[in-house]
Design a protein around this motif. Structure first.
Motif, mmCIF file in Angstrom:
data_model
loop_
_atom_site.group_PDB
_atom_site.id
_atom_site.type_symbol
_atom_site.label_atom_id
_atom_site.label_comp_id
_atom_site.label_asym_id
_atom_site.label_seq_id
_atom_site.Cartn_x
_atom_site.Cartn_y
_atom_site.Cartn_z
ATOM 1 N N ASN A 124 0.837 -1.206 0.000
ATOM 2 C CA ASN A 124 0.000 0.000 0.000
ATOM 3 C C ASN A 124 0.869 1.252 0.000
ATOM 4 N N PHE A 125 1.870 1.273 0.875
ATOM 5 C CA PHE A 125 2.738 2.440 0.976
ATOM 6 C C PHE A 125 3.412 2.733 -0.363
ATOM 7 N N LEU A 126 3.698 1.675 -1.119
ATOM 8 C CA LEU A 126 4.428 1.846 -2.373
ATOM 9 C C LEU A 126 3.537 2.052 -3.596
ATOM 10 N N PHE A 127 2.256 2.350 -3.385
ATOM 11 C CA PHE A 127 1.459 2.825 -4.519
ATOM 12 C C PHE A 127 2.110 4.104 -5.051
ATOM 13 N N PHE A 128 2.753 4.848 -4.165
ATOM 14 C CA PHE A 128 3.550 6.018 -4.559
ATOM 15 C C PHE A 128 4.999 5.666 -4.291
ATOM 16 N N ASP A 129 5.759 5.487 -5.359
ATOM 17 C CA ASP A 129 7.137 5.011 -5.209
ATOM 18 C C ASP A 129 8.145 6.035 -5.729
ATOM 19 N N ASP A 130 7.827 7.305 -5.578
ATOM 20 C CA ASP A 130 8.706 8.345 -6.105
ATOM 21 C C ASP A 130 9.794 8.749 -5.102
ATOM 22 N N GLY A 131 10.578 7.769 -4.690
ATOM 23 C CA GLY A 131 11.736 8.029 -3.848
ATOM 24 C C GLY A 131 11.506 8.067 -2.355
ATOM 25 N N PRO A 132 10.480 7.394 -1.822
ATOM 26 C CA PRO A 132 10.278 7.448 -0.378
ATOM 27 C C PRO A 132 11.402 6.754 0.395
ATOM 28 N N ILE A 133 11.649 7.285 1.584
ATOM 29 C CA ILE A 133 12.694 6.752 2.459
ATOM 30 C C ILE A 133 12.026 6.283 3.748
ATOM 31 N N LEU A 134 12.357 5.058 4.158
ATOM 32 C CA LEU A 134 11.845 4.520 5.417
ATOM 33 C C LEU A 134 12.959 4.576 6.459
ATOM 34 N N ILE A 135 12.634 5.181 7.598
ATOM 35 C CA ILE A 135 13.574 5.209 8.721
ATOM 36 C C ILE A 135 12.828 4.761 9.969
ATOM 37 N N GLY A 136 13.573 4.296 10.944
ATOM 38 C CA GLY A 136 12.986 3.903 12.219
ATOM 39 C C GLY A 136 13.428 4.852 13.314
ATOM 40 N N ARG A 137 12.553 5.040 14.280
ATOM 41 C CA ARG A 137 12.897 5.902 15.415
ATOM 42 C C ARG A 137 14.079 5.294 16.162
ATOM 43 N N ARG A 138 15.100 6.105 16.354
ATOM 44 C CA ARG A 138 16.321 5.698 17.052
ATOM 45 C C ARG A 138 16.956 4.446 16.450
ATOM 46 N N ARG A 139 16.874 4.314 15.138
ATOM 47 C CA ARG A 139 17.498 3.204 14.416
ATOM 48 C C ARG A 139 18.339 3.775 13.282
ATOM 49 N N SER A 140 19.427 3.117 12.958
ATOM 50 C CA SER A 140 20.291 3.640 11.888
ATOM 51 C C SER A 140 19.949 3.047 10.524
ATOM 52 N N GLU A 141 19.349 1.861 10.484
ATOM 53 C CA GLU A 141 19.014 1.239 9.199
ATOM 54 C C GLU A 141 17.993 2.087 8.447
ATOM 55 N N ALA A 142 18.114 2.076 7.118
ATOM 56 C CA ALA A 142 17.194 2.848 6.288
ATOM 57 C C ALA A 142 16.953 2.124 4.967
ATOM 58 N N LEU A 143 15.821 2.447 4.357
ATOM 59 C CA LEU A 143 15.478 1.933 3.029
ATOM 60 C C LEU A 143 15.120 3.123 2.157
ATOM 61 N N TRP A 144 15.566 3.081 0.899
ATOM 62 C CA TRP A 144 15.234 4.147 -0.043
ATOM 63 C C TRP A 144 14.678 3.498 -1.302
ATOM 64 N N PHE A 145 13.375 3.630 -1.490
ATOM 65 C CA PHE A 145 12.686 3.005 -2.610
ATOM 66 C C PHE A 145 12.745 3.899 -3.845
ATOM 67 N N ASN A 146 12.939 3.283 -5.010
ATOM 68 C CA ASN A 146 13.008 4.038 -6.256
ATOM 69 C C ASN A 146 11.945 3.554 -7.233
ATOM 70 N N THR A 147 11.521 4.453 -8.123
ATOM 71 C CA THR A 147 10.469 4.131 -9.091
ATOM 72 C C THR A 147 10.890 3.034 -10.059
ATOM 73 N N ASP A 148 12.193 2.798 -10.193
ATOM 74 C CA ASP A 148 12.647 1.741 -11.108
ATOM 75 C C ASP A 148 12.464 0.348 -10.512
ATOM 76 N N GLY A 149 11.878 0.272 -9.313
ATOM 77 C CA GLY A 149 11.624 -1.030 -8.699
ATOM 78 C C GLY A 149 12.745 -1.515 -7.801
ATOM 79 N N SER A 150 13.730 -0.659 -7.553
ATOM 80 C CA SER A 150 14.824 -1.053 -6.678
ATOM 81 C C SER A 150 14.692 -0.348 -5.333
ATOM 82 N N VAL A 151 15.331 -0.918 -4.332
ATOM 83 C CA VAL A 151 15.386 -0.297 -3.012
ATOM 84 C C VAL A 151 16.819 -0.388 -2.521
#
Length: 158
Positions: A124-151
């Protein structure tokens, strides 16, 4: 934290779409953050100057190649019938289900939820995939989704 009621959220349909509806009892855990608070969160965690992922400056942590460990495909899993996130993402982010996460579409559009809810309803979150970044509170790991289908799988730095 200041929130916008989901009913008033401009992209509410991504969570209520008939092809992929989020159950009512889980919708309460999907919390669009008010524009003012979202901007503050973005400035503190993503970029002081840039309003979205397309215009990040070379000084912003997401722009630094050294912060990204790997890049994998998410679009194949998104198109598949199985609901799970790609295994590489789950291997990279080993958080407890109750960790608060921020799905950052852009400076004024951020959704707060729990890791368990994001894992379950990531499509659902990725219905819009124009570069969203997922971060966690007080966490260093991150995800960066791209419209080309890569993260990109990486680490947030200051």
């Amino acid at each position: 934290m200041s929130y916008t009621p989901l009913e008033q959220y401009q992209r509410k349909w991504i969570f209520t779409h008939q092809s992929l509806p989020v159950p009512e009892e889980e919708l309460v855990h999907i919390k669009p953050i008010s524009q003012q608070r979202a901007a503050q969160l973005w400035i503190e965690n993503i970029s002081k100057q840039s309003p979205d992922a397309d215009r990040l400056s070379s000084g912003d942590w997401p722009s630094k190649a050294s912060n990204w460990l790997d890049e994998v495909d998410w679009s194949e899993a998104w198109d598949a019938d199985e609901p799970e996130l790609p295994q590489a993402i789950l291997d990279h982010i080993d958080w407890q289900d109750d960790v608060t996460v921020y799905f950052c579409y852009e400076k004024y559009n951020i959704i707060e939820t729990k890791w368990a809810i994001f894992k379950k309803h990531w499509k659902n979150f990725l219905f819009f995939d124009d570069g969203p970044i997922l971060i966690g509170r007080r966490r260093s790991e991150a995800l960066w989704f791209n419209t080309d289908g890569s993260v990109k799988l990486g680490q947030r730095t200051e």
